[in-house]
Design an enzyme around this catalytic site. Structure first.
Site, PDB file in Angstrom:
ATOM      1  N   ARG A  58      -5.962  -4.411   8.006  1.00  0.00           N
ATOM      2  CA  ARG A  58      -5.888  -5.886   7.776  1.00  0.00           C
ATOM      3  C   ARG A  58      -5.963  -6.711   8.882  1.00  0.00           C
ATOM      4  NH1 ARG A  58      -6.591  -3.374   4.068  1.00  0.00           N
ATOM      5  NH2 ARG A  58      -5.637  -3.058   2.020  1.00  0.00           N
TER       6      ARG A  58
ATOM      7  N   GLY B 247      -7.387   3.410  -3.193  1.00  0.00           N
ATOM      8  CA  GLY B 247      -7.284   4.388  -1.983  1.00  0.00           C
ATOM      9  C   GLY B 247      -5.737   4.820  -1.972  1.00  0.00           C
ATOM     10  N   ASP B 248      -4.918   3.989  -2.350  1.00  0.00           N
ATOM     11  CA  ASP B 248      -3.374   4.478  -2.189  1.00  0.00           C
ATOM     12  C   ASP B 248      -3.240   5.488  -3.168  1.00  0.00           C
ATOM     13  OD1 ASP B 248      -3.504   2.058  -0.582  1.00  0.00           O
ATOM     14  OD2 ASP B 248      -2.410   0.620  -2.231  1.00  0.00           O
TER      15      ASP B 248
ATOM     16  N   ARG C 218     -15.341   6.776   0.022  1.00  0.00           N
ATOM     17  CA  ARG C 218     -16.358   5.903   0.074  1.00  0.00           C
ATOM     18  C   ARG C 218     -16.634   5.377  -1.523  1.00  0.00           C
ATOM     19  NH1 ARG C 218     -21.003  10.224   2.195  1.00  0.00           N
ATOM     20  NH2 ARG C 218     -19.851  11.390   0.621  1.00  0.00           N
TER      21      ARG C 218
ATOM     22  N   ALA D 200      -5.313  -0.487  -5.287  1.00  0.00           N
ATOM     23  CA  ALA D 200      -4.789   0.758  -5.090  1.00  0.00           C
ATOM     24  C   ALA D 200      -5.517   2.042  -5.270  1.00  0.00           C
ATOM     25  CB  ALA D 200      -3.558   0.643  -6.041  1.00  0.00           C
TER      26      ALA D 200
ATOM     27  N   ASP E  44       0.737  -1.328  -0.068  1.00  0.00           N
ATOM     28  CA  ASP E  44       0.037  -0.025   0.027  1.00  0.00           C
ATOM     29  C   ASP E  44       1.079   1.397   0.106  1.00  0.00           C
ATOM     30  OD1 ASP E  44       0.773  -0.287   2.665  1.00  0.00           O
ATOM     31  OD2 ASP E  44      -1.056   0.530   3.615  1.00  0.00           O
TER      32      ASP E  44
HETATM   33  P1  ADP Z   1      -9.740   1.805  -0.836  1.00  0.00           P
HETATM   34  O1  ADP Z   1      -9.167   1.263  -2.258  1.00  0.00           O
HETATM   35  O2  ADP Z   1      -9.009   2.471   0.152  1.00  0.00           O
HETATM   36  O3  ADP Z   1     -11.113   0.499  -0.450  1.00  0.00           O
HETATM   37  P2  ADP Z   1     -12.252   3.216  -1.781  1.00  0.00           P
HETATM   38  O4  ADP Z   1     -12.827   2.180  -2.578  1.00  0.00           O
HETATM   39  O5  ADP Z   1     -13.098   4.098  -1.100  1.00  0.00           O
HETATM   40  O6  ADP Z   1     -10.902   3.084  -1.489  1.00  0.00           O
HETATM   41  O7  ADP Z   1     -11.795   4.247  -3.289  1.00  0.00           O
HETATM   42  C1  ADP Z   1     -10.954   5.085  -3.134  1.00  0.00           C
HETATM   43  C2  ADP Z   1     -10.983   6.096  -4.163  1.00  0.00           C
HETATM   44  O8  ADP Z   1     -10.984   5.556  -5.630  1.00  0.00           O
HETATM   45  C3  ADP Z   1     -12.532   6.781  -4.082  1.00  0.00           C
HETATM   46  O9  ADP Z   1     -12.418   8.003  -3.090  1.00  0.00           O
HETATM   47  C4  ADP Z   1     -12.562   7.539  -5.406  1.00  0.00           C
HETATM   48  O10 ADP Z   1     -11.754   8.521  -5.722  1.00  0.00           O
HETATM   49  C5  ADP Z   1     -11.994   6.096  -6.361  1.00  0.00           C
HETATM   50  N1  ADP Z   1     -13.104   5.147  -6.613  1.00  0.00           N
HETATM   51  C6  ADP Z   1     -13.252   3.781  -6.138  1.00  0.00           C
HETATM   52  N2  ADP Z   1     -14.318   3.342  -6.723  1.00  0.00           N
HETATM   53  C7  ADP Z   1     -14.697   3.927  -7.797  1.00  0.00           C
HETATM   54  C8  ADP Z   1     -15.745   3.983  -8.784  1.00  0.00           C
HETATM   55  N3  ADP Z   1     -16.416   3.059  -8.860  1.00  0.00           N
HETATM   56  N4  ADP Z   1     -16.010   5.121  -9.785  1.00  0.00           N
HETATM   57  C9  ADP Z   1     -15.195   6.261  -9.615  1.00  0.00           C
HETATM   58  N5  ADP Z   1     -14.048   6.500  -8.355  1.00  0.00           N
HETATM   59  C10 ADP Z   1     -13.975   5.606  -7.760  1.00  0.00           C
END
Ligand code: ADP
Length: 318
Positions: free
Chosen positions: A178, A268-269, A237, A266, A39
């Protein structure tokens, strides 16, 4: 807090602390493709790509003195990362994970990381990271960075966060959680609470906050995250707007529309990297989150954690 203006005469510098593992991908007893991932490493690479020459990105971890460790260092350097904070520990090895692809293309992850060199980063005398912290502008680490360390190492990491924060630097903690890396959820909560108290920026994946705090739904997780004792908070989110707050002033920042999500590894990363690269160059939280959303949206339209540089040329810092 300092402002990290791009007009500064020297580049802004940030160190990402954590673990990068060797990655093998393929079918059991079939041909395996080698790569690497983790990450904080993903974030460091995207920070380097987006920050441009005005941002120096260090990766702080421990590796072995073997040829695989050397190969990792070479690849990080090729991505523009500074490797002077990496420790080489004789006789140790990097951690390893296998992404096993079954007949249907489903992925299963298997980890061999219990003995990884990165766990021993703080085992000895003062690290280069601790010695050079005064010259850095910012630090980034995650819940995984803390999870892999023994308790004494976690204390050293927290002491470093506290010291850098007191010196007016940006200290970002990403809540990647995790459960398997922790002895118990109570243990994880204890260390997360301390990490939030030592951070100036919290990057929160709502799913992970929900899991860590045992909350009933995502809305409860967002509400709880907004109450964290951190001055600056960015809450992710998935496709829903990112919610960013600085000193209790909150804004929702729309994500990009993505017609076909290929691989969310990645997401979120890369958001963290996009966000911090802009904050460190002086942009406000909403503008920085919009950039994080743009980068993350790009990343999830390509397979793997690190997408080709050509696929994000328009987002690279210059
Ligand atoms: P993580 O990877 O930490 O689980 P998230 O799933 O919340 O984090 O997604 C991180 C970021 O990726 C979101 O804030 C957004 O910018 C982008 N993202 C994730 N899923 C989508 C999607 N389906 N459409 C557009 N952007 C997305």
């Amino acid at each position: 807090m300092n402002t990290f203006s791009s007009a500064a005469s020297r580049p802004v510098s940030i160190a990402a602390l954590g673990e990068c593992m060797l990655e093998l991908q393929g079918q059991a007893f079939g041909a395996l493709r080698q790569s690497f991932g983790g990450d904080t490493l993903n974030t460091a690479v995207y920070l380097s790509r987006c920050g441009g020459p005005g941002l120096r990105v260090h990766y702080a971890t421990a590796l072995g003195d073997d040829s695989l460790s050397t190969g990792l260092l070479e690849r990080w350097a090729a991505e523009g990362l500074q490797t002077g904070l990496v420790q080489r520990l004789a006789g140790r090895l990097p951690g390893l994970y296998l992404i096993e692809l079954d007949e249907g293309g489903e992925r299963r992850f298997h980890y061999w990381r219990g003995q990884a060199a990165a766990r021993s980063y703080f085992d000895g005398a003062a690290t280069a990271l601790e010695e050079q912290a005064d010259a850095l502008d910012a630090l980034y680490l995650s819940g995984i960075s803390l999870a892999i360390l023994p308790p004494a190492g976690r204390e050293r990491a927290l002491a470093l966060m506290t010291r850098m924060r007191a010196a007016g630097k940006l200290v970002a903690f990403d809540n990647n959680y995790r459960p398997r890396l922790w002895d118990s959820v109570a243990d994880a909560r204890y260390w997360y609470q301390r990490a939030f108290a030592a951070a100036t920026v919290a990057l929160i994946t709502a799913d992970d906050h929900q899991a860590l705090q045992g909350l009933s739904d995502l809305d409860a997780a967002v509400t709880a995250a907004q109450a964290l004792p951190v001055a600056e908070i960015a809450i992710k989110r998935g496709a829903l707007p990112a919610r960013v707050g600085l000193n209790h002033v909150w804004q929702d920042v729309l994500t990009e529309t993505v017609a076909r999500v290929v691989d969310t590894t990645a997401a979120g990363d890369s958001f963290a990297a996009g966000y911090l690269s802009q904050r460190l160059h002086g942009a406000g939280p909403a503008e920085s989150a919009a950039f994080g959303n743009r980068l993350a949206a790009r990343v999830i339209q390509h397979p793997g954690a690190l997408i080709p540089r050509e696929a994000m040329q328009d987002l690279m810092g210059s």
